[in-house]
Design an enzyme around this catalytic site. Sequence first.
Site: not given
Length: 248
Positions: A120, A128, A149, A189, A214
Amino acid sequence: MPQSKMNTLAEWLKTSRCVMALTGAGISAESGIPTFRGVQGLWEKYDIMEFAHIDSFRADPVKVWRMLLELDQTILKARPNAAHKALAELETLGILGLVVTQNVDNLHQDAGSRHVVEFHGNAKRFRCLDCGTPYERAQVNFSEPPPRCFCTGLIKPDVVFFGEAIPWAAHARAFDMARQADLVLVVGTSAVVAPASDLPILAKHNGARVVEINPEATVLTEDVTDLILQGPASQMLPPVLDLIRRRA
Ligand code: APR
């Protein structure tokens, strides 16, 4: 945590030929970065569609940058915890081939992991939105958000917003590894966001063992996971490393 589960994971790590990890916000929780879902989750405070979708960013960049700057300060203060360091040591021992992280905090790299796929993106880099020019933090003027920018386009953190595609190289490398893996560690996760959440399922379909670390069960636990170490990652992983070192 029954010692037997840790012994089993240590044995699987020692005997597997292709090991990958998929990590999420939970591995950084003990570094002070809030998770997204569950109690005190970021999405309890900020509505995803208002603050985390690329259309919202374009529509009201000042509002979204206000949330981004709050998260930015938290990430800047964060340091790797024992779980990040344990995965880095598994790489150094030649056991862990790749970390695919959904996190954007750079903590795996800070802990010493060299083989990391940023599924991600990374909040420590900026870009920009219009012309794609990359920016380092020092080059961005945060005093009057939204930063612009030189082409006058909007600058955003180099992270994947909802409504944006996963960087193609990250996607390709992660799925290629998931096809080959015979052991996948799923650490911190909730596994509810695709396509990252497809990785352990694909690996399992190809015969891999899946281990979750987890405190809570997830959508994978019942049908995909072979073993769950139910607890905080920074308490579950170091004892497994100790067992592996003792058998070295
Ligand atoms: N150790 C291990 N796991 C933990 C810990 C801990 N100390 N603390 C919490 N967890 C677990 C929670 O039980 C939960 O299953 O971490 C998970 C965090 O889930 P989410 O908050 O949904 O985070 P994540 O799975 O990374 O979200 C995936 O969603 O919003 C998008 O892009 C964002 O990358 C993010 C994606």
